[in-house]
Design a protein around this motif. Structure first.
Motif, PDB file in Angstrom:
ATOM      1  N   UNK A   7       0.437  -1.493  -0.402  1.00 33.21           N
ATOM      2  CA  UNK A   7      -0.182   0.145   0.011  1.00 33.21           C
ATOM      3  C   UNK A   7       0.810   1.423  -0.062  1.00 33.21           C
ATOM      4  N   UNK A   8       0.154   2.001  -0.317  1.00 35.08           N
ATOM      5  CA  UNK A   8       0.908   3.372  -0.316  1.00 35.08           C
ATOM      6  C   UNK A   8       0.067   4.685   0.824  1.00 35.08           C
ATOM      7  N   UNK A   9       0.731   5.170   1.713  1.00 36.96           N
ATOM      8  CA  UNK A   9      -0.031   5.809   2.730  1.00 36.96           C
ATOM      9  C   UNK A   9       0.144   7.564   2.536  1.00 36.96           C
ATOM     10  N   UNK A  10      -0.505   7.873   2.660  1.00 35.62           N
ATOM     11  CA  UNK A  10      -0.088   9.616   2.342  1.00 35.62           C
ATOM     12  C   UNK A  10      -0.064  10.068   3.182  1.00 35.62           C
ATOM     13  N   UNK A  11       1.032  10.814   4.659  1.00 35.88           N
ATOM     14  CA  UNK A  11       0.493  11.709   5.364  1.00 35.88           C
ATOM     15  C   UNK A  11       0.423  12.671   5.389  1.00 35.88           C
ATOM     16  N   UNK A  12      -1.714  13.567   4.989  1.00 37.71           N
ATOM     17  CA  UNK A  12      -1.458  14.908   5.029  1.00 37.71           C
ATOM     18  C   UNK A  12      -2.026  15.803   6.751  1.00 37.71           C
ATOM     19  N   UNK A  13      -2.571  17.009   6.241  1.00 35.97           N
ATOM     20  CA  UNK A  13      -2.798  17.107   7.810  1.00 35.97           C
ATOM     21  C   UNK A  13      -4.176  17.252   8.140  1.00 35.97           C
ATOM     22  N   UNK A  14      -4.986  16.525   7.169  1.00 37.67           N
ATOM     23  CA  UNK A  14      -6.490  15.788   7.592  1.00 37.67           C
ATOM     24  C   UNK A  14      -5.704  14.488   7.909  1.00 37.67           C
ATOM     25  N   UNK A  15      -4.638  13.743   8.698  1.00 42.13           N
ATOM     26  CA  UNK A  15      -4.382  12.369   8.899  1.00 42.13           C
ATOM     27  C   UNK A  15      -3.806  11.507   8.260  1.00 42.13           C
ATOM     28  N   UNK A  16      -3.934   9.997   7.862  1.00 40.98           N
ATOM     29  CA  UNK A  16      -3.154   9.509   7.043  1.00 40.98           C
ATOM     30  C   UNK A  16      -3.897   9.015   5.992  1.00 40.98           C
ATOM     31  N   UNK A  17      -3.925   9.004   4.806  1.00 42.28           N
ATOM     32  CA  UNK A  17      -4.304   7.883   4.142  1.00 42.28           C
ATOM     33  C   UNK A  17      -4.152   7.039   3.447  1.00 42.28           C
ATOM     34  N   UNK A  18      -4.887   5.955   3.097  1.00 37.71           N
ATOM     35  CA  UNK A  18      -4.194   4.433   2.512  1.00 37.71           C
ATOM     36  C   UNK A  18      -4.718   3.889   0.998  1.00 37.71           C
ATOM     37  N   UNK A  19      -3.923   3.699   0.565  1.00 31.33           N
ATOM     38  CA  UNK A  19      -4.562   3.430  -1.377  1.00 31.33           C
ATOM     39  C   UNK A  19      -3.439   2.129  -1.634  1.00 31.33           C
ATOM     40  N   UNK A  20      -4.113   0.766  -2.807  1.00 27.08           N
ATOM     41  CA  UNK A  20      -3.182   0.151  -2.920  1.00 27.08           C
ATOM     42  C   UNK A  20      -3.106   0.953  -4.353  1.00 27.08           C
ATOM     43  N   UNK A  21      -2.943   1.826  -4.412  1.00 28.38           N
ATOM     44  CA  UNK A  21      -2.809   2.250  -6.445  1.00 28.38           C
ATOM     45  C   UNK A  21      -2.709   4.227  -5.314  1.00 28.38           C
ATOM     46  N   UNK A  22      -1.469   4.798  -6.300  1.00 32.38           N
ATOM     47  CA  UNK A  22      -1.884   6.184  -5.958  1.00 32.38           C
ATOM     48  C   UNK A  22      -1.489   7.110  -7.677  1.00 32.38           C
ATOM     49  N   UNK A  23      -2.038   8.137  -7.499  1.00 33.79           N
ATOM     50  CA  UNK A  23      -1.770   8.407  -9.251  1.00 33.79           C
ATOM     51  C   UNK A  23      -1.397  10.055  -8.744  1.00 33.79           C
ATOM     52  N   UNK A  24       0.198  10.722  -8.813  1.00 34.77           N
ATOM     53  CA  UNK A  24      -0.250  12.320  -8.603  1.00 34.77           C
ATOM     54  C   UNK A  24      -0.230  13.359  -9.673  1.00 34.77           C
ATOM     55  N   UNK A  25      -1.575  13.478  -9.760  1.00 35.85           N
ATOM     56  CA  UNK A  25      -1.410  14.961 -10.845  1.00 35.85           C
ATOM     57  C   UNK A  25      -1.014  16.106 -10.377  1.00 35.85           C
ATOM     58  N   UNK A  26       0.102  17.142  -9.996  1.00 32.78           N
ATOM     59  CA  UNK A  26      -0.199  18.163  -9.428  1.00 32.78           C
ATOM     60  C   UNK A  26       1.108  18.820  -9.390  1.00 32.78           C
ATOM     61  N   UNK A  27       1.697  19.085 -11.107  1.00 32.90           N
ATOM     62  CA  UNK A  27       2.483  20.050 -12.189  1.00 32.90           C
ATOM     63  C   UNK A  27       3.596  19.913 -12.262  1.00 32.90           C
ATOM     64  N   UNK A  28       4.455  20.399 -10.729  1.00 36.40           N
ATOM     65  CA  UNK A  28       5.673  20.589 -11.025  1.00 36.40           C
ATOM     66  C   UNK A  28       6.330  19.897  -9.685  1.00 36.40           C
ATOM     67  N   UNK A  29       4.972  19.919  -8.857  1.00 38.56           N
ATOM     68  CA  UNK A  29       5.016  19.361  -7.412  1.00 38.56           C
ATOM     69  C   UNK A  29       4.802  17.745  -7.478  1.00 38.56           C
TER      70      UNK A  29
END
Length: 477
Positions: A209-231
């Motif tokens: 899994x992939x875990x995102x640490x965010x200002x809302x807490x942890x989010x977890x997924x089996x797949x992750x796609x980032x569409x954030x320009x230069x970021x």
């Protein structure tokens, strides 16, 4: 971790690329738990905002920097956008896409010869495209062909279409994708979550899994796609991917004139320049105005108008001798060196209008410096990648993936036009990785067929003529 924070797929970035992917996963796959996160409080506020791009559906017919092969691929993705929008209720459709004339203009003997030759090579791909002589241009765009009622001195010729869907509000398109996902969440058993004001601080791998640490807490997924320009590149490099790339963020500004064009007029691209040629666009948001541009200059930030992104730029620059050599190779080219200097001067108040009006006169020869104004806070920023191995700019959209359910998207030219095409590619990759099923017939019916237009030539021209052809195209991707 609760069930509400554990998803099949997480998408970072609610611009037109991220929302298009969310829509396609929700609509055409059997994945049930999807989530999109966005650091701002609403949809498409950065490069997809109508102020920050040229509002163009790039179909490949008037963009002279595209080869025939590239144009064929771009046409397919462009028609996916048109097919989606034309199936909406007229009120929603007319908020998103707009009909107007479009052309690419050749000025002078050399460019006119090139335009005529290009027309012969491309007309089979674009049956409605015409070769427009001086009088045809005057009928469509009188300010391009005439100066004070008389013919302009230079030889001119163009190729284009007298009326077509060629302008788009990418923010409105992204909002429509998002609204469709809200309806699917309510009407089906799927959980489709959209979280705003949610900033991703860190991404890490935890087993499968992939875990995102965010200002809302942890989010977890089996797949992750980032569409954030230069970021996207910044996040990829923090995961140990894309380390052979550096980022050269290219910003673009625009100028306004009173309504001078009825549609879109592009110019012939200088083949030695890796940047878009200046064009004129009938603005779909600022009524009664024509927008000219873009300029192109490097800014040391990943997001225009956001100074907090300056330190992040230096992280993805990854400056070393290979990056220095790539910059030096560009500056050694006379055309590129002069282009960079001119575009810096186009940003200097007081001087900029008098210099940039010379560019605009190629399109509208009668225009004066007093007629144009610098478009404050219009223009976005594209993360142009430098391939450190080759020392060259990487043109066009880019994806970085570990082939294990993790994808990072960066979308330079053709930008938002490729949203559904890019989304289809990512959807297929994710479905293969997770063992999900794709509704091929639904995809073909909704996105690969349907747009027809009998105006102009009396023929019927569609992106895809039959469902069997649509299915064949879908399966070939």
């Amino acid at each position: 971790m609760t069930a509400s924070t554990h998803y099949d797929v997480l998408i970072v970035g609610a611009g037109v690329t991220g929302t298009a992917l969310l829509y396609q996963l929700a609509k055409f796959t059997d994945l049930n738990r999807l989530c999109l996160v966005e650091k701002y409080d609403s949809i498409a506020t950065v490069n997809s905002h109508a102020h920050n791009n040229s509002q163009t559906i790039h179909s490949g017919d008037i963009e002279t920097n595209y080869t025939l092969e590239k144009a064929r691929a771009i046409k397919r993705t462009a028609y996916m956008v048109i097919n989606y929008a034309t199936k909406l209720a007229p009120r929603d459709r007319d908020r998103i896409i707009h009909r107007m004339p479009k052309m690419v203009l050749g000025v002078g003997e050399t460019e006119c010869r090139y335009i005529r030759d290009r027309y012969e090579r491309f007309k089979g791909l674009y049956p409605r495209m015409e070769l427009l002589e001086r009088r045809d241009i005057a009928d469509i765009e009188p300010n391009v062909a005439l100066v004070d009622g008389t013919w302009r001195k230079e030889e001119i010729v163009a190729t284009g279409t007298r009326e077509d869907y060629c302008a788009v509000d990418f923010q409105a398109l992204a909002q429509s994708f998002s609204a469709d996902c809200v309806r699917l969440d309510r009407q089906t058993s799927k959980q489709i979550t959209q979280l705003f004001s949610t900033k991703v601080d860190k991404i890490r791998r935890d087993g499968q899994h992939y875990v995102l640490e965010t200002n809302r807490g942890l989010l977890k997924a089996r797949a992750l796609v980032v569409c954030a320009g230069g970021h996207s590149l910044l996040m990829a490099q923090e995961m140990g991917l894309g380390l052979d790339y550096s980022c050269m963020p290219v910003a673009g500004s625009f100028y306004f004139a009173p309504e001078a064009l009825n549609g879109k007029v592009y110019t012939v691209q200088n083949p030695s320049l890796p940047f878009a040629a200046v064009h004129g666009d009938h603005d779909i948001k600022e009524r009664g105005k024509t927008r000219f541009g873009p300029t192109a200059f490097m800014l040391p930030m990943l997001e225009r108008y956001n100074r907090d992104s300056i330190p992040e730029f230096f992280k993805v620059l990854r400056f070393d001798r290979r990056v220095a050599a790539a910059f030096w190779d560009m500056l050694k080219e006379r055309d590129i060196r002069h282009y960079i200097l001119r575009n810096l001067l186009y940003e200097v108040p007081g001087l900029n209008r008098h210099l940039f009006v010379r560019e605009i006169r190629k399109i509208v020869p009668s225009i004066k410096a007093a007629d144009i104004t610098y478009a404050e806070r219009f223009g976005g920023l594209r993360p142009q990648l430098i391939d450190k191995a080759s020392g060259k700019l990487r043109m066009g959209e880019a994806k970085i993936t570990n082939d294990a359910g993790l994808i990072f998207n960066m979308t330079p030219s053709p930008g938002g036009t490729s949203c559904l095409g890019s989304g289809e590619t990512d959807m297929r990759s994710i479905a293969a990785y997770l063992g999900a099923r794709i509704d091929e017939q639904g995809l073909a019916r909704e996105l690969l067929m349907g747009y027809e237009d009998t105006r102009g030539h009396g023929d019927t021209t569609a992106a895809v003529e039959t469902e069997s052809e649509a299915l064949a195209l879908a399966e070939a991707v």
